[in-house]
Design an enzyme around this catalytic site. Structure first.
Site, mmCIF file in Angstrom:
data_model
loop_
_atom_site.group_PDB
_atom_site.id
_atom_site.type_symbol
_atom_site.label_atom_id
_atom_site.label_comp_id
_atom_site.label_asym_id
_atom_site.label_seq_id
_atom_site.Cartn_x
_atom_site.Cartn_y
_atom_site.Cartn_z
ATOM 1 C CE LYS A 1 -4.050 -0.488 4.737
ATOM 2 N NZ LYS A 1 -5.297 0.208 5.126
ATOM 3 C CG HIS B 1 -2.119 -0.868 1.097
ATOM 4 N ND1 HIS B 1 -2.076 -2.207 1.414
ATOM 5 C CD2 HIS B 1 -3.380 -0.622 0.676
ATOM 6 C CE1 HIS B 1 -3.264 -2.742 1.196
ATOM 7 N NE2 HIS B 1 -4.068 -1.804 0.745
#
Length: 233
Positions: free
Chosen positions: A135, A131
């Site tokens: 995040k 990600h």
């Protein structure tokens, strides 16, 4: 439909764009600097906030009889408590670790593959998720959902981010700039490898799924999932 956005970061702004394209109205925007807000004249709330704000947002919706969709991860240690309060308040709640329509099909594929592989102990299983660097939690909620479905259908007892013992399912979590989300599950034996992978190209897939879930849930009571929205299973 009048929508309240509880969380107005990158995902909240993408949801706003998709919702307006689908002829909905955004009547409330709550960001990290919002101290107080009211839930008047809202048909549904969509929560993409932060782990420390999500539970308060959700419970406030229950208290004001507002259906709430939540895609915030990192607060699931309170998940059972939230479900109990939803039932007590006769609220309406839908949580998903990932609202992407493609990811929810991927969840079903992962469950089916895990069941097919359950009697083949010669295959070891590993997972990898990647990600963007903003995040906040690792592994992702999506990775945890995938892992839990594998554990339910295999000899693995738990998952881990560290070097795994034989009974632990290893999840590798990577954070790389500008990656919306990639999840891969790998089965490896001495003779071959089976991979399944989902790669998101943008946040719009997550946002679209959240808006579709919000459209679906209005007028309903109870606790739901994306399987209900997509009529899977």
């Amino acid at each position: 439909m009048k929508i309240g956005l509880l969380g107005y970061g990158k995902m909240g702004k993408t949801i706003e764009k998709i919702a307006i394209q689908r002829q909905h109205e955004i009547v409330l925007k709550v960001d990290k600097d919002t101290e107080h807000y009211v839930l008047d004249n809202i048909d549904v709330a969509i929560d993409f906030s932060t782990p420390d704000a999500a539970v308060d947002n959700i419970l406030k919706c229950f208290s004001h009889n507002v259906p709430v969709i939540s895609g915030t991860t990192g607060w699931l240690n309170q998940y059972d408590e939230v479900l109990a309060l939803c039932k007590e308040k006769e609220g309406t709640f839908l949580y998903a670790s990932n609202f992407s329509l493609g990811v929810n099909i991927f969840f079903e594929l992962n469950r089916t593959l895990a069941k097919l592989m359950a009697n083949l102990p010669e295959y070891s299983i590993s997972m990898e998720e990647t990600h963007h660097t903003q995040k906040l939690d690792a592994p992702s909620g999506t990775a945890i959902t995938l892992a839990e479905d594998i554990i339910e259908n295999s000899a693995y007892g738990t998952w881990t981010l560290d070097k795994a013992m034989p009974e632990e399912l290893l999840i590798k979590a990577k954070r790389i700039e500008n990656v919306p989300g990639t999840h891969a599950v790998t089965y490896t034996s001495g003779v071959d490898t089976i991979d399944i992978k989902h790669t998101a190209h943008s946040r719009e897939g997550f946002a679209l799924g959240a808006v579709i879930a919000a459209e679906w849930i209005v007028g309903k009571k109870g606790i739901f999932s994306m399987k209900d929205v997509l009529n899977i299973g």
